[in-house]
Every structure is written in C-alpha cells, then in structure tokens.
Design an enzyme around this catalytic site. Structure first.
Site, PDB file in Angstrom:
ATOM      1  N   LEU A   1       0.874  -1.168   0.000  1.00  0.00           N
ATOM      2  CA  LEU A   1       0.000   0.000   0.000  1.00  0.00           C
ATOM      3  C   LEU A   1       0.907   1.213   0.000  1.00  0.00           C
ATOM      4  CD1 LEU A   1      -2.588  -1.025   2.772  1.00  0.00           C
ATOM      5  CD2 LEU A   1      -2.912  -1.139   0.294  1.00  0.00           C
ATOM      6  N   ASP A   2       0.588   2.247  -0.796  1.00  0.00           N
ATOM      7  CA  ASP A   2       1.430   3.435  -0.780  1.00  0.00           C
ATOM      8  C   ASP A   2       1.309   4.122   0.578  1.00  0.00           C
ATOM      9  OD1 ASP A   2      -0.634   5.686  -0.945  1.00  0.00           O
ATOM     10  OD2 ASP A   2      -1.185   4.468  -2.680  1.00  0.00           O
ATOM     11  N   ALA A   3       2.217   5.019   0.857  1.00  0.00           N
ATOM     12  CA  ALA A   3       2.297   5.620   2.188  1.00  0.00           C
ATOM     13  C   ALA A   3       0.994   6.280   2.610  1.00  0.00           C
ATOM     14  CB  ALA A   3       3.445   6.630   2.234  1.00  0.00           C
ATOM     15  N   ASP A   4       0.283   6.899   1.667  1.00  0.00           N
ATOM     16  CA  ASP A   4      -0.948   7.615   2.006  1.00  0.00           C
ATOM     17  C   ASP A   4      -2.169   6.698   2.101  1.00  0.00           C
ATOM     18  OD1 ASP A   4       0.270  10.067   2.221  1.00  0.00           O
ATOM     19  OD2 ASP A   4       0.005  10.557   0.102  1.00  0.00           O
ATOM     20  N   THR A   5      -2.022   5.429   1.731  1.00  0.00           N
ATOM     21  CA  THR A   5      -3.147   4.496   1.784  1.00  0.00           C
ATOM     22  C   THR A   5      -3.075   3.674   3.071  1.00  0.00           C
ATOM     23  OG1 THR A   5      -3.250   4.347  -0.622  1.00  0.00           O
ATOM     24  CG2 THR A   5      -4.328   2.603   0.620  1.00  0.00           C
TER      25      THR A   5
END
Length: 312
Positions: A176-180
């Site tokens: 998951l990307d950092a913002d997700t």
C-alpha cells in the site's frame, strides 16, 4: 450428602483423603476380563503387529519401543492444527476424509512432514506448517510498505520489530502506498504470497475511498465499463456510493487489479480525486474493527479461504 462446613466456609474434611465410598464411579463399561497373563499379552501384541505391518502402519504395542521413523503421526498433526481431537482425527482418517499430497489416507499412524506435505480435510487445505506465520496489519497512513527504511521513516517493519528480532522472516503481500491505510498481509509463506499477488488468480480487494465531488450513477457506469489509463484500460468489479456530503463522497470499490495506485488513478481520471483511501478486505479476509497499527494472526478459516482462492 454435603459434608458440613467450618466457620471459614471450608468443608470439615478438607485435606483428608476421601473414602472409597465417596469416589464417584466411572460410567465406562469394565472389560469382561480384568486379568490377562503376560503370555497372552505377548501373543496379542505379536498378532496385532503382524496385521499392522501388512497394512503398512507403524503403531506401537505394549513392550515395544518406537522405531526410527521420520515425520509426525497424521492424527497428531491434525489435532495440533485445531482440526479435531486426536480421536476424532482418527475417525476422519478411517472415513477417507483426509488427503496427503492429493492421495486419500486411511492408514492410522501414517507419518507426515508438516513443513512439506499438503494436507486436506474434506478437500480443504489445512495449515499444518508450524514454521509459516500469517498476520494482518492495519497499516496507518504515512507508513511505508517496507520492512526497513534507510532514512528512518516509519515503515511496516516497525510494527513487527520483535518478531524480526527473534529471527522470524516476514514480508508483506503486495503493498500500500504511504498515504493508503488498511489491510496488509504479512507472512513467510512465499508460495501463498506469490499466488495472492499473481493476476492469474484475480484475488479481489475492497477499498473505501473518500473523494472530492458528489458521485452519481454516471460514475458507477464509468468505473464498471472501464477507464483508459496510460498503461492500459482498467475497470472495477463492483462500486457503491456509500454516502455523499458537502462536496465529498464515500465509495466502496472492489477490483482484482494489482497495478500501482490503480484506485487513485481510476478515480482521478473519472474526475473524483481521492482524499483518503483504506483497504478493508482481501478476498474474504476483512479488517473489521481492527485499529490502525494493530497486528493479529489470521485464523484457520481465513487462511483456508485464501488457500482455496489461489488453488493451494
């Protein structure tokens, strides 16, 4: 009759060895013959051993020592995996409901290697490899999907530091990307991880997306029909408008795509940029009420469901 109690509430005969008349009798039926000579025991053991050897079994009999056999008895492995008690596991084996490496096993005492052999009960694979670990992390926002970071930024490895320090080798299934935020599986089972990420198995993933703009049915049609992205077309399997309020919408999106930032890219292309994104479900494994930053082990039913989804 209940024995009288002392003033402090304890029975008056506490600490005294109970009389024979006070010991409840077992409800089990006694054996017809209570005494058997050593010669009879020897003959009975020899006869039973002969039958067992003809069946390929490795049971032990009175007076024998364990042979140098490899592996663990199948009924013990099933009991340790929580499938059933050993006695019930023996019944399952007798009825032909247990498979080892694709073959039905009916011989009691069959030995298996839990770290190698694939064991199924009623066609459903059972996790019997004690070395394999399976965890679900609710990844917080701002945390990188890596086990370590050279720049010291928060990462998934921080949440399993104790396990890594003890020698357990864990890695994340996908990322998951950092913002997700949300559901991220961690395991040391490379085969399961590879299959869950492989597009061939089309494992579904569900997200809750908060977007700018008040969504309507036109957006639903657009996402289901597909959107052309710079690396090819993409479409969702299911989308639901959960709520709209003050210029924002909450969407539930389900898809089996695994391309990078696929949900954010699709919604941005449709004119609804994402403000917050949370993965809530992978196949049938759900995040539920698990709090951000918390880690838990998968239960047997969740793991069995994942095995089934990828043909293991």
């Amino acid at each position: 009759m209940t024995p009288p109690a002392r003033r402090d509430g304890t029975p008056e005969n506490q600490g005294r060895k109970p009389r024979a008349s006070e010991i409840p009798l077992s409800q089990a039926r006694p054996a017809r013959r209570q005494n058997v000579s050593s010669e009879e025991r020897r003959k009975k053991a020899a006869s039973a051993r002969s039958v067992a050897e003809s069946l390929g079994a490795d049971w032990l009999y009175e007076g024998e020592t364990a042979p140098a056999a490899e592996g663990i008895r199948l009924q013990k492995v099933l009991a340790q995996a929580g499938v059933a008690s050993r006695r019930h596991a023996e019944v399952l084996i007798d009825k032909g409901r247990v498979e080892v490496n694709g073959k039905v096993v009916k011989v009691q005492g069959t030995r298996v290697d839990p770290n190698v052999d694939v064991i199924r009960v009623d066609g459903v694979r059972i996790n019997v490899n004690e070395e394999h670990q399976y965890f679900l992390l609710n990844k917080p926002r701002g945390v990188l999907s890596t086990m370590s970071d050279d720049e010291g930024r928060p990462c998934v490895g921080d949440y399993v530091a104790e396990k890594l320090a003890s020698g357990q080798r864990l890695f994340h299934v996908g990322r998951l990307d950092a913002d997700t935020e949300g559901l991220l599986l961690l395991t040391n089972d490379g085969e399961l991880a590879n299959r869950l990420m492989h597009p061939k198995y089309e494992v579904s993933k569900t997200y809750l997306a908060t977007v700018l703009g008040e969504a309507d049915r036109k957006l639903i049609r657009t996402l289901k029909n597909g959107i052309e992205l710079d690396d090819g077309p993409a479409r969702v399997d299911y989308v639901q408008i959960v709520d709209t309020h003050e210029g924002q919408s909450l969407l539930r999106v389900e898809l089996h795509e695994g391309r990078k930032h696929i949900v954010r890219r699709m919604l941005k292309a449709a004119g609804y940029p994402v403000q917050r994104l949370v993965r809530t479900k992978l196949h049938t494994v759900q995040l539920g009420e698990q709090k951000p930053g918390h880690l838990r082990a998968l239960n047997q039913s969740e793991l069995t469901s994942l095995y089934k989804a990828v043909g293991m």
